[in-house]
Scaffold this motif. Structure first.
Motif: not given
Lengths: 257, 362, 175
Positions: A177-179, A210-214, A223-225, C46-47
């Motif tokens: 988030r802080a990028t 990255l997460l595909g969601g909030t 995704r991680f899988y 990816f979004f």
């Protein structure tokens, strides 16, 4: 002995092994040269370079653990479904019901061990100055492999879908988030606007991608899988090939010139 | 028993965040300075024996056992043991080689590097043997200790304490002192980039392919400080000594959720305007944070040239302008962590530059 | 035979060094642009457009249900919010630590929110006072619905450091 001799005289044996029993220099060289797996090695190595007190064998152990992780990982994939409804229960089954139920243990402890051996390998390479010319590039490949190892372990951390998993990953990914500029709570993100509409929000920043969601949710698990089982291992595999190839091209295990 | 409790209390006191870090640094300095002494076999064996005794005695303490025997913490114990052993091995070889180099003799490695041995069997057999040993060890570990599985994921309940995977606990410890954009994004990027830059900024051609300390003291000291003190020991601290609410707990201390620690921290701007000048904080953000900006700009812009003319003079001449500046800035970034830690402990300093309005806090 | 020029060469007679370089660089430019466009399109992949996450607008009952000077934790599990009533004023606090997004705990005896991840502490009104949290907890929009219930809208948030806590939508006055 006669049986063994007869066996080695058969057409099948000879079609596989192109050398005699390696008890002489010629066949020892052929044993390495004519085997696709062993030919990563040179025929001869520096005496100082095979000393365990010099190499600590940490690179070798790391590669071996990668193989262990690959095999146990593939076996785990037969039982595990990366969907929120099933993931935790599948893990529980793997832990309690599945026959020969130490696959998950092997995978997890092997992963921990691999992180340690990568660091120790790097420590050895640094302390012996083995990153110095001509090995600068290979040190760089190694650094990327180190990062990939940590990412592999981190993406795998989420898959059990238990409290430990979801919160470790929540804490870890919240940093994204802080990028600067690319995260919605990062410095400079507020400057990126189209008129009055902010471009970087919780629903469009780098963490969202990255997460595909909030939040860490079903999409994240999937995704991680995929990252854990396919994407990162593939890249790591390619880079390992480069790494090993360059060890040989740069003159083998380092030693005083 | 009474006596043992007293020792435990003393050790708990000794392992506060400040003292832990302080003793780490002192221990690190001693390790470098007395490397010729502690690597000698009798001394090393005594040190090893002493740590085994302390460890076994500590295992009689219930609280210590709870932390150490947590399945996911076992790799950290393995890591600490192997690092201890391998550092001994490396420093011993360094000490021997440095002695040989001084006398003009070839190093241990140089004696054997001209000689070539056949890969089969000399290398392949040992690889095979190691693979078998690792397999056995891993199988034993896997049978002996079950991989933990906690409660099913629940986004509404954060476990207390909530920790990142153990290998990232150094970063999580950094988050106590720096904001996420620095500790979570900028610093990790710089660690990776800095590691990649090492071969290109280290201009010392000596010490390639053998253990030596005297021929490259700066490189080894900086790397080991980063790896041992700022990475491994912070992991140890984060795993064993951080409890509920991220409070600090000694090895033998019960993890009490209600342990109170005062964490009232003050920004540099408040120190500057309120305390020193006796004024209210200026409305203008830039004016308010001017002292902070001045400190940061001085640190990164003025220090490299000053260092180039003083302690790093030799590096500057050897490396040239670009290499030197990359090196100096990476070095300053690395030093920024212990500096901020010290400032926090000594002055309760929260932010040097604090602009929460823009998420820009340093 | 060797001295005669092949007829195909005449077609290329105008190909000068300059025009050759121009067409080669144009070609490479298009190739590079196409690669970048393709990679960006893949990144967009990816979004996701639709999310399977809880609704952002929901009702949490009548204002009278919340006692004065209290912190209500009943909605924390479902919607990750606290309902804080301070005398005549009700605010909705986002139960997400502003440091790294953990869920803090309400410690009744100490009268503060405490985050288990890095020890940030917040007063009951959401203002940070200890630990690494850089700013106060966020507040969400709330209003009275037609049926008299409080309706929360998590898509609108109010941050103190931006001066948004004075916004009339960020709190509810009970007369």
């Amino acid at each position: 002995m006669a049986l063994f001799k007869n066996l080695t005289e058969t057409q099948i044996w000879k079609s596989i092994f192109r050398h005699k029993y390696p008890d002489n220099t010629r066949d020892q060289a052929l044993a390495v040269l004519s085997n696709v797996f062993l030919h990563l090695h040179p025929i001869k190595v520096r005496k100082s370079g095979v000393r365990m007190s010099f190499t600590w064998c940490m690179g070798g152990v790391t590669f071996f653990l990668f193989l262990v992780e690959t095999i146990t990982g593939i076996l785990l994939m037969f039982y595990f479904r990366p969907v929120v409804e099933y993931a935790f229960n599948d893990m529980k089954d793997l832990r309690e019901v599945t026959p020969m139920g130490i696959m998950r243990e092997l995978h997890r402890w092997g992963a921990h061990l691999m992180v340690i051996t990568v660091w120790l390998h790097m420590l050895r390479v640094f302390l012996t100055g083995s990153y110095k010319p001509p090995r600068e590039f290979n040190w760089n490949v190694g650094v990327i492999l180190l990062v990939l190892t940590l990412l592999l372990s981190f993406t795998g951390y989420l898959l059990p879908w238990d409290q430990l998993a979801i919160w470790a990953v929540t804490v870890g990914t919240n940093m994204a988030r802080a990028t600067p500029l690319l995260g919605h709570e990062g410095p400079g993100a507020a400057l990126l606007t189209l008129g009055d509409i902010p471009i970087i929000t919780a629903g469009s920043d780098v963490r969202f991608g990255l997460l595909g969601g909030t939040v860490v949710g079903p999409a994240t698990l999937m995704r991680f899988y995929v990252l854990h089982c396919v994407f990162i291992p593939m890249i790591a595999g390619v880079l390992m090939a480069v790494h090993f190839w360059r060890v040989r091209k740069d003159g083998g295990i380092s030693g005083p010139l | 028993m009474e006596f043992a409790e007293k020792i435990k209390h003393f050790l708990d006191w000794l392992l506060g965040p400040v003292t832990f870090f302080l003793f780490s640094v002192i221990g690190f300095g001693a390790m470098i300075a007395f490397r010729g002494w502690w690597t000698r076999t009798p001394v090393a064996l005594s040190l090893f024996g002493l740590s085994v005794v302390v460890f076994l005695l500590s295992m009689t303490d219930a609280q210590f056992r709870v932390i150490i025997e947590k399945p996911d913490n076992i790799p950290i114990v393995i890591m600490l043991c192997s690092i201890g052993f391998l550092l001994w091995l490396a420093f011993r070889k360094m000490a021997i080689n440095d002695g040989l180099i001084e006398q003009g003799l070839p190093t241990i490695e140089a004696r054997e590097s001209k000689k070539r041995v056949m890969c089969w069997p000399d290398l392949i057999y040992s690889e095979f043997l190691i693979a078998i040993l690792v397999t056995i060890a891993l199988l034993w570990w896997a049978i002996e200790i079950k991989a933990p599985l906690e409660e099913p994921a629940n986004p509404a309940v954060t476990p207390n304490p909530s920790k990142a995977p153990w290998y990232f606990l150094g970063l999580q410890e950094m988050l106590v002192y720096y904001d996420p954009w620095l500790a979570g994004v900028v610093f990790p990027t710089l660690i990776i980039g800095g590691l990649q830059a090492i071969p290109y900024i280290d201009m010392n051609t000596k010490g390639n392919g053998y253990f030596t300390f005297k021929e490259r003291p700066f490189a080894i000291t900086v790397y080991l400080f980063g790896f041992i003190v700022l990475w491994v020991l912070l992991i140890m601290l984060g795993t064993f000594l951080r409890g509920p609410n991220w409070s600090f707990f000694g090895f033998f201390e019960y993890w009490d959720i209600h342990k109170l620690t005062s964490l009232n921290n003050v920004n540099l701007s408040e120190y500057f305007w309120n305390t020193w000048l006796g004024m209210p904080l200026p409305e203008n953000i830039f004016l308010r944070e001017l002292p902070g900006f001045a400190v940061v700009i001085f640190y990164f812009a003025a220090l490299p040239p000053i260092l180039a003319n003083t302690v790093f003079k030799r590096f500057f001449i050897e490396c040239g302008f670009i290499r030197y500046n990359v090196m100096a800035n990476l070095f300053l970034f690395m030093a920024a962590l212990p500096i901020k830690m010290a400032l926090r402990w000594l002055f309760n300093l929260k932010y040097i530059v604090g602009i929460p309005e823009w998420f820009f806090n340093i | 035979m060797a001295s005669t020029t092949p007829p195909t060469r005449t077609a290329n007679a105008q190909l000068t060094r300059r025009s050759f370089l121009e067409s080669v660089s144009t070609g490479w430019f298009i190739f590079t642009a196409a690669c970048i466009a393709g990679l960006s399109a893949t990144a967009r992949f990816f979004f996701p457009n639709d999310l399977f996450e809880p609704p952002t607008r929901f009702k949490i009952g009548l204002p009278e249900n919340y006692a004065p000077n209290s912190v209500d934790e009943n909605w924390k599990a479902k919607y990750r919010i606290w309902v804080v009533r301070d005398g005549e004023k009700i605010v909705i606090l986002n139960a997400t630590c502003t440091h790294l997004g953990c869920t803090p705990n309400w410690l009744l005896t100490e009268g503060k929110f405490k985050c288990p991840c890095h020890g940030s502490g917040f007063y009951r009104d959401g203002i940070n006072f200890e630990g690494p949290a850089p700013r106060p907890l966020e507040r969400f929009k709330l209003s009275l619905a037609a049926d008299g219930q409080i309706e929360v809208d998590k898509s609108r948030k109010y941050q103190k450091e931006l001066g948004q806590w004075n916004d009339p939508d960020s709190f509810l006055k009970i007369s």
